[in-house]
Design a protein around this motif. Sequence first.
Motif, mmCIF file in Angstrom:
data_model
loop_
_atom_site.group_PDB
_atom_site.id
_atom_site.type_symbol
_atom_site.label_atom_id
_atom_site.label_comp_id
_atom_site.label_asym_id
_atom_site.label_seq_id
_atom_site.Cartn_x
_atom_site.Cartn_y
_atom_site.Cartn_z
ATOM 1 N N TYR A 157 25.718 -6.793 49.767
ATOM 2 C CA TYR A 157 24.908 -7.204 50.972
ATOM 3 C C TYR A 157 25.206 -6.249 52.282
ATOM 4 C CZ TYR A 157 22.504 -10.990 48.377
ATOM 5 O OH TYR A 157 22.136 -11.828 47.525
ATOM 6 N N HIS A 158 25.899 -5.357 52.094
ATOM 7 C CA HIS A 158 25.919 -4.387 53.338
ATOM 8 C C HIS A 158 24.639 -3.450 53.269
ATOM 9 C CE1 HIS A 158 26.970 -1.822 49.975
ATOM 10 N NE2 HIS A 158 26.724 -0.683 50.569
ATOM 11 N N VAL A 159 23.953 -3.586 52.267
ATOM 12 C CA VAL A 159 22.524 -2.802 52.182
ATOM 13 C C VAL A 159 21.426 -3.783 52.594
ATOM 14 C CG1 VAL A 159 20.975 -1.785 50.385
ATOM 15 C CG2 VAL A 159 23.441 -1.494 50.066
ATOM 16 N N PRO B 153 18.278 -22.189 52.065
ATOM 17 C CA PRO B 153 17.170 -21.283 51.319
ATOM 18 C C PRO B 153 17.320 -19.930 51.408
ATOM 19 C CG PRO B 153 16.350 -22.259 53.285
ATOM 20 C CD PRO B 153 17.657 -22.890 53.429
ATOM 21 N N TYR B 154 17.253 -19.515 50.048
ATOM 22 C CA TYR B 154 17.106 -17.820 49.973
ATOM 23 C C TYR B 154 18.669 -17.217 49.631
ATOM 24 C CZ TYR B 154 12.203 -16.892 49.755
ATOM 25 O OH TYR B 154 10.810 -17.042 49.090
ATOM 26 N N ALA B 155 19.706 -18.138 50.217
ATOM 27 C CA ALA B 155 21.037 -17.417 50.638
ATOM 28 C C ALA B 155 21.522 -17.518 49.132
ATOM 29 C CB ALA B 155 21.886 -18.132 51.426
ATOM 30 N N SER B 156 22.281 -16.221 48.419
ATOM 31 C CA SER B 156 22.863 -16.354 47.430
ATOM 32 C C SER B 156 24.156 -17.294 47.333
ATOM 33 C CB SER B 156 23.237 -14.949 46.873
ATOM 34 O OG SER B 156 21.990 -14.195 46.569
ATOM 35 N N ALA C 62 18.720 -13.980 54.480
ATOM 36 C CA ALA C 62 19.240 -15.503 54.412
ATOM 37 C C ALA C 62 20.725 -15.323 54.148
ATOM 38 C CB ALA C 62 18.536 -16.070 53.568
ATOM 39 N N THR C 63 20.945 -14.479 53.262
ATOM 40 C CA THR C 63 22.485 -14.344 52.721
ATOM 41 C C THR C 63 23.218 -14.116 53.886
ATOM 42 O OG1 THR C 63 21.755 -13.918 50.480
ATOM 43 C CG2 THR C 63 24.131 -13.419 50.986
ATOM 44 N N ARG C 64 22.700 -12.822 54.621
ATOM 45 C CA ARG C 64 23.533 -12.394 55.531
ATOM 46 C C ARG C 64 23.986 -13.332 56.706
ATOM 47 N NH1 ARG C 64 24.369 -6.775 56.111
ATOM 48 N NH2 ARG C 64 24.090 -6.773 58.273
ATOM 49 N N ASP C 65 22.832 -14.103 57.067
ATOM 50 C CA ASP C 65 22.982 -15.102 58.125
ATOM 51 C C ASP C 65 23.725 -16.414 57.743
ATOM 52 O OD1 ASP C 65 21.783 -16.263 60.703
ATOM 53 O OD2 ASP C 65 21.065 -17.864 59.297
ATOM 54 N N ALA C 66 23.574 -16.812 56.496
ATOM 55 C CA ALA C 66 24.257 -17.934 55.950
ATOM 56 C C ALA C 66 25.777 -17.851 55.850
ATOM 57 C CB ALA C 66 23.891 -18.352 54.649
ATOM 58 N N VAL D 47 28.978 -22.608 47.001
ATOM 59 C CA VAL D 47 28.013 -22.985 48.210
ATOM 60 C C VAL D 47 27.425 -21.851 48.689
ATOM 61 C CG1 VAL D 47 30.288 -24.403 49.097
ATOM 62 C CG2 VAL D 47 29.939 -21.929 49.657
ATOM 63 N N ASN D 48 26.340 -21.799 49.653
ATOM 64 C CA ASN D 48 25.592 -20.637 49.985
ATOM 65 C C ASN D 48 25.518 -20.643 51.401
ATOM 66 O OD1 ASN D 48 23.859 -22.814 50.229
ATOM 67 N ND2 ASN D 48 22.117 -21.531 49.183
#
Length: 970
Positions: free
Chosen positions: A703-705, A602-605, A340-344, A631-632
Amino acid sequence: MPDRGGGPTGPRMRAGGPSRRSRTLLLTMAALALLAMVFVMFAGFWTDWLWYRSVDYSSVFRTTLWTKIGLFAVFGLVMAAAVGVNIWLAHRMRPPLSAMSLEQQSLDRYRMGIAPYKKWALLGVTALVGLIAGASAAGQWRTWLMWINGVPFGTEDPQFGKDVSFYAFDLPWYRFLLAFGFATVVLSLIAAALTHYLYGGLRLTSPGARATGAVTGHLSVLVGLFVALKAVAYWLDRYSLAVKSSDFKATGNWTGLRYVDANAYLPAKTILFFIAAICAVLFFATLWRRTWQLPVLGFGLMVLSAILIGGLYPAIVQKFQVEPNEQAKEAPYIKKNIDATRDAYGIDDAEVSDYEGKVSVDEAESAKLRDEAESTASLRLLDPNVVSPTFQQLQQVRGYYGFPDTLDVDRYKDGDGKEQDTVIGLRELNINGIPERNWINDHFKYTHGYGAVAAKGTSTTRGGAPDFTESDLPSKGEFGKYEQRVYYGEKTEQYSIVGGPQKELDYSDDSGEKLYSYTGDSGVDLSGPVNRAAYAAAFSEPQILYSGAIGEGSRILYNRTPKDRVEAVAPWLTIDGDAYPAVVDGRIKWIVDAYTTSNGYPYASRTTLGDTTADSLTTGQREVVAQENRVNYIRNSVKATVDAYDGSVELYQWDTEDPVLKTWMKAFPGTVEKKSAIGTELMEHLRYPQDLFKVQRELLTRYHVTNSAQFYSGSEVWQVPDDPTNKSGNSVPPYYLSMRMPDQDEQTFSLTTTFTPNRRDNLGAFMAVDADATSDGYGKIRILKLPSNTTVSGPQQVQSKFNSETAIANEINILQRGDSEIEYGNLLTVPLDGGLLYVEPVYVRGAGTNYPLLRKVLVSYGDETAFEDTLGEALDVVFGEKEPGAGETEPPPGEGEEGDTGDEGERDRPSDDPTVRQALEDAQEAIEAGEKALAEQDWTAYGKAQDDLRDALKRAADAEKAVREPEQGG
C-alpha cells in the motif's frame, strides 16, 4: 442354643433400601459438596473484586459485571419467555379429542406419563434455553458497550455514505440481535411443533388433515417471523458488503465492494429483501386463510430467487463483464480500498521519496563522508537481542536473579546532559534459581528483583563487554537514587505474600543477607479469615488458610506482569508484546503500549496481528500481540505505565482523536487520564511501538502504491526480508537507533526497517519512523524508495558479502578457533549521502566465558567492506583513510573498565605491565570458577567468584591507568 440377647433393639432396617442414618449421611455429603462448589464460585468472584479494588479500577469490574448480568437477564428472559409462551400456546391449542389411530395410541402413553410433570417440564425447558441464551448474550458485552457508547468517526464510506461508526459499532450489534432473533424463532418453532405433535394437533400418519387450523396459524406465524428476519438479514447484507472479506488476485486479501458486488450482489440483496418481506406477509395471512398454499409458493419463489439472483447472476457478471477487462472495471474500487486501508492503519501520511542508493567515494570527499557517518547516526554496537547472557553473567550477582532474553533500547542523558541510546534490563527475580525450593521460600522470602542495569548502546569496554552506566547490587550509576525493588516484572508470574510476620530477602552483599518488609499499598489484605479462605480456594493452596507466616499486615501480590495488569484493568485494549522499563521520577516504571482496534472499517484490508508482528526475535523471546486477532483498524491510542514497586497502573490517552478510544472512555469513565497528565520525564521515555510499526510495514509492502493500475499490476510490491543474522527464516526485526534521514537536520530516535522487491534480495526501500515522543514529528513515516532497476545490495546480500570475502572469512575462522562461537548482532542500515551504510557488530562467545563479547565490527558502504576491531577503524577503512587490518586482530583476554570499541578510531592495546597481565589472568580464573559454581548451583561460591572478578577487573583498570598516565604526560 439359648438366646443370649444382644440383638438389635432399635427399629429394623427397611428391606431393599438404605437406613435413615445412611440417607442422612448422603444428604449431608451432598449438601457439603454443594456448599463447597458455591464457595469456590464465590471465591473466584470475591478475589476478582478484591483485586480490582486494590488497583483502584473497581469501576471496570462493576461496569463489566453489571453489563454481563443485564445482558444475561434480558436475553435469557426473552428467550425463555418466547419458548415458554409458544409451548403454552401449543398446549392450549390441542384438540379436545385425539384421532383413534396407532400413532395417537402410541402418543397417549407419553401424554399420560408427562401429565403430572407438565409444569415442571415447562419450567425446566424454558430455564435451560434461557440460561444458554443468557450466557451467549453476556459474552457480547463489548459489542453492547460499543453500540450504546459509540461516537462518530467523522468519515463516511464511499458506497452508502454512512459514518464508519455504523460499521464499527452499530452493525455488529444489529448482527447479534438478528442472530438471536433467528435462534429464538427456530427454538420456538421446534418446541411448538413438538408440543402440537405430542398432543395431536399435528399429525404425520393419521387419516384426515395433517394439522388443525389453530396449529396451521400458529406455525405459519413463526415461519413468517423467520422469513421476516431473513428479509432484515438481506437488508443488512447490503451494508455488510462494505466490510466483506474476499480473495482478489491483485491484493490477495480484499475487504469491501468490488465491481460485481456493487453491480450484482447489491441489487440482488435489495430485490431479495422485498421478496422476503412479501413472503413473510403471506405467511402471516394464514391466520385468516388457514392454508399454506400461497406462503409455500412465496417461500419457493424466495429460494429460487436467492439461487438465480443472488448466485447465478453475479457469476455471469463476473465472467462476462469483469474478467475481460478486470483492471478497468476494478480500478475505482481498488482506489477506495487503497485510501481506506491507508487511513485505517495510519499510513496515509507516509512520505515516499526517491533515493538513488548508489555512491562513488573519491579521495576528495572521503574525509567528509567519514565525518558524516558519525553525525548521521549513533550507530548502536550493543545488540539488545544478543547481550542478555552478558548482562546475566556480569550483573546477575545472585543465581535467583535474571534478565529477559531480549533487553530494551531507551534514551538516557549522560553526565554532560547529552542524550544517548542505552540498552537496559531489570534484575528480576528468577524463581528457578532459588537455592532451596519450598512454599515459604517461593512465596514469602524471595519476592522481588533488585535494580536496573544499563549500558551505553554505542560503545563497549576494551574487552568487548557492555560499558555499564548503571550496575552492581544495589545498582549505582547515572540513574541516581530511585526505588530499586522490582515486585512487578515480565518474569514475575508467581504470587507472593508480603508485609506480614515473615520477612523477605531484600538483597545480599558481602556483609550477608539484607531483610525487608514490603511497605507499599499494592496487593490484597490477608488479615481476615474470609479473604484467606477465598484465596486458599482460588489458588488451591490450603496453607494460605492456616499458615502462621500470614498475619497482621500480610498482603498477597498476583497478576504481576505488566501485560496482565494492563489487560485486566482495560480488557478492551490490545496490548503490545514488548513492555519496557524506564527509571522515571525516582521509580522504575514499566511502559506498555496499548492499541484500540476494530474489524469493521469499510474497504480497509484485514490483517492478523499475530502474523504481522512476528519476526526472528518473537519466538521464545518476546510475546506477540493478539495471535489470532484479525483487524482492519488500529491505533496506538493508550500509553500505560505499571510501577515496578507498587504495581499501580496508569492509562494515558495518547491518540486524542481516536473514536474507538473515545467510545471506551464513555463506557468506562475515569479510567483513562488525559494526555496532559503525562509528566515531562515520562514523556522522554515514550517511543513508537514496535508491533504497530511491524503491522504498518507489512501493509506498506503493497500500500505504498496509490495508483490503481500500478497497484493492480503488482509491479511495485515489496517484501520484508528475512533476518540475515540467523537461520530462523523469519522477518528481520525493526531496530531502534538515533539517526538522521536525508530531509532532517539532526538525529532523531527512530525505528527503522528495510524492504526488498518481491522475490528478490536487492534493496527496494528503507523506512524510518520518528519514534521520539517529545519530537514534533513523532509518528512521521519516511520511506526512501530505490529505483526499480537498482542493484544496491539488500541485507541478505550484504551478509553474504561479509561471509564470502576471503580476508573476512579467514579472520572469522581465527575467531572461531577452539570452542568459540560467532554471533552476529543487528545489521543496521543508515542512508548516507545517496548510499546505504551497513554496520554489524560481531560477537564471540568464548569457551571460557560462554557469553558473547564484542570482538569485531563489519561495515559496508557502496563496494567497500571492512572488518575491523572498532567501528572507528572500520569506517576509516571503508572511506579510504586507513588500510585494512591496521588495527589489532586479537582481543585482550579479559574485559577492561575503560575504553570502548565505538568511535575512538584506535583501540587501546593490552598493557605489557605484569600487574595488568596477572589481574586479567585472575579475572579469567574468576569467570571459570563462577561458571562452575553456577552449574553446580553453589551460590556461595558463585558470589565469591563474582566478587573476585570485580576485584581483578578493578586492579587491571587501575594498573592500566597508572601505566597510561605517565605516557600521556610525556
